[in-house]
Design a protein around this motif. Structure first.
Motif, PDB file in Angstrom:
ATOM      1  N   GLU A  73       0.845  -1.209   0.000  1.00  0.00           N
ATOM      2  CA  GLU A  73       0.000   0.000   0.000  1.00  0.00           C
ATOM      3  C   GLU A  73       0.874   1.251   0.000  1.00  0.00           C
ATOM      4  N   ALA A  74       1.934   1.263   0.807  1.00  0.00           N
ATOM      5  CA  ALA A  74       2.841   2.415   0.850  1.00  0.00           C
ATOM      6  C   ALA A  74       3.528   2.602  -0.498  1.00  0.00           C
ATOM      7  N   ALA A  75       3.930   1.508  -1.137  1.00  0.00           N
ATOM      8  CA  ALA A  75       4.566   1.590  -2.454  1.00  0.00           C
ATOM      9  C   ALA A  75       3.601   2.158  -3.498  1.00  0.00           C
ATOM     10  N   ALA A  76       2.307   1.976  -3.267  1.00  0.00           N
ATOM     11  CA  ALA A  76       1.289   2.508  -4.179  1.00  0.00           C
ATOM     12  C   ALA A  76       0.937   3.961  -3.843  1.00  0.00           C
ATOM     13  N   GLY A  77       1.648   4.568  -2.864  1.00  0.00           N
ATOM     14  CA  GLY A  77       1.460   5.977  -2.557  1.00  0.00           C
ATOM     15  C   GLY A  77       0.519   6.276  -1.405  1.00  0.00           C
ATOM     16  N   ARG A  78       0.154   5.276  -0.643  1.00  0.00           N
ATOM     17  CA  ARG A  78      -0.740   5.493   0.486  1.00  0.00           C
ATOM     18  C   ARG A  78       0.050   5.629   1.792  1.00  0.00           C
ATOM     19  N   VAL A  79      -0.520   6.328   2.762  1.00  0.00           N
ATOM     20  CA  VAL A  79       0.060   6.383   4.102  1.00  0.00           C
ATOM     21  C   VAL A  79      -0.406   5.120   4.809  1.00  0.00           C
ATOM     22  N   ALA A  80       0.529   4.271   5.208  1.00  0.00           N
ATOM     23  CA  ALA A  80       0.211   2.971   5.791  1.00  0.00           C
ATOM     24  C   ALA A  80       0.390   3.000   7.306  1.00  0.00           C
ATOM     25  N   LEU A  81      -0.705   2.744   8.035  1.00  0.00           N
ATOM     26  CA  LEU A  81      -0.681   2.717   9.497  1.00  0.00           C
ATOM     27  C   LEU A  81      -1.008   1.311   9.979  1.00  0.00           C
ATOM     28  N   TRP A  82      -0.236   0.854  10.938  1.00  0.00           N
ATOM     29  CA  TRP A  82      -0.492  -0.453  11.533  1.00  0.00           C
ATOM     30  C   TRP A  82      -0.810  -0.236  13.002  1.00  0.00           C
ATOM     31  N   VAL A  83      -2.069  -0.433  13.374  1.00  0.00           N
ATOM     32  CA  VAL A  83      -2.485  -0.317  14.770  1.00  0.00           C
ATOM     33  C   VAL A  83      -2.276  -1.675  15.415  1.00  0.00           C
ATOM     34  N   ARG A  84      -1.359  -1.729  16.349  1.00  0.00           N
ATOM     35  CA  ARG A  84      -1.068  -2.957  17.104  1.00  0.00           C
ATOM     36  C   ARG A  84      -1.597  -2.779  18.504  1.00  0.00           C
ATOM     37  N   TRP A  85      -2.384  -3.734  18.954  1.00  0.00           N
ATOM     38  CA  TRP A  85      -2.905  -3.655  20.314  1.00  0.00           C
ATOM     39  C   TRP A  85      -2.532  -4.919  21.068  1.00  0.00           C
ATOM     40  N   GLY A  86      -2.439  -4.782  22.378  1.00  0.00           N
ATOM     41  CA  GLY A  86      -2.097  -5.912  23.228  1.00  0.00           C
ATOM     42  C   GLY A  86      -1.386  -5.417  24.474  1.00  0.00           C
ATOM     43  N   PRO A  87      -0.755  -6.345  25.206  1.00  0.00           N
ATOM     44  CA  PRO A  87      -0.111  -5.965  26.472  1.00  0.00           C
ATOM     45  C   PRO A  87       1.239  -5.269  26.305  1.00  0.00           C
ATOM     46  N   GLY A  88       1.697  -5.064  25.103  1.00  0.00           N
ATOM     47  CA  GLY A  88       2.957  -4.344  24.898  1.00  0.00           C
ATOM     48  C   GLY A  88       3.988  -5.166  24.178  1.00  0.00           C
ATOM     49  N   LYS A  89       5.221  -4.645  24.114  1.00  0.00           N
ATOM     50  CA  LYS A  89       6.330  -5.260  23.382  1.00  0.00           C
ATOM     51  C   LYS A  89       5.943  -5.462  21.914  1.00  0.00           C
ATOM     52  N   PHE A  90       5.658  -4.362  21.236  1.00  0.00           N
ATOM     53  CA  PHE A  90       5.235  -4.420  19.846  1.00  0.00           C
ATOM     54  C   PHE A  90       6.447  -4.371  18.921  1.00  0.00           C
TER      55      PHE A  90
END
Length: 186
Positions: free
Chosen positions: A110-127
């Motif tokens: 998606e980023a290579a196609a020109g989009r801003v790519a966000l990854w929301v990671r949730w959990g107890p931590g250590k992402f």
């Protein structure tokens, strides 16, 4: 809340501002005793509300540019949220509670196609930090065992911990007094 204005930005510094805005938005998210799918759904709903606050059109389960692996390579993966905006490139968001290589691959495409790519990671931590130009947005969540057969449960509070209740001196340091003896001849 201030809107994110990114006229003509690519995924670089503009993407960092977008990620910071979403991080701030999610910092207010609270819930108690939800299952894994419920938490993911709650976060996706919050992302959609954030996008609406920015004045963007948003789409749940939008088609990705990345095709599915064989034998379904004639179909495309889907994104949790895609946002169209007037003053910048589209924003795409994936929400996960685990580190998945396939998510990295999808967001990198998606980023290579020109989009801003966000990854929301949730959990107890250590992402795990994804490779650039994917922007990580974290949402720390406490997890605990649920009732038998219900799996793990997740909670998130944003305010200060509630203080312990005030105890009276009698509750804290009870005085033990002997029982009176019954009168003679009783």
């Amino acid at each position: 809340m201030d809107s994110v204005v990114d006229g003509g930005v690519d995924g670089g510094a503009g993407g960092e501002r977008v990620a910071a805005s979403l991080t701030e938005w999610l910092s207010r998210l609270e819930f108690t005793d939800l299952g894994t799918d419920e938490v993911t759904g709650r976060i996706i709903d919050a992302v959609l509300a954030w996008a609406a606050e920015q004045g963007w059109r948003s789409y749940r389960r939008a088609a990705s540019v990345l095709p599915l692996p064989p034998p379904m390579s004639d179909r495309h993966s889907v994104l949790d949220v895609a946002c169209a905006r007037r003053d910048g490139p589209p924003v795409v968001v994936e929400v996960d509670h685990t580190d998945r290589r396939r998510t990295w691959e999808k967001l990198a495409a998606e980023a290579a196609a020109g989009r801003v790519a966000l990854w929301v990671r949730w959990g107890p931590g250590k992402f795990a930090v994804p490779p650039a130009p994917i922007h990580l947005v974290t949402c720390e969540v406490a997890r605990h065992a649920g009732p038998a057969g219900a799996g793990r449960r997740h909670s998130r509070t944003t305010g200060p911990a509630r203080p312990a209740p005030v105890h009276t001196a009698r509750d804290v340091d009870p005085v033990v007094e002997p029982l009176p003896l019954p009168p003679a001849g009783f």
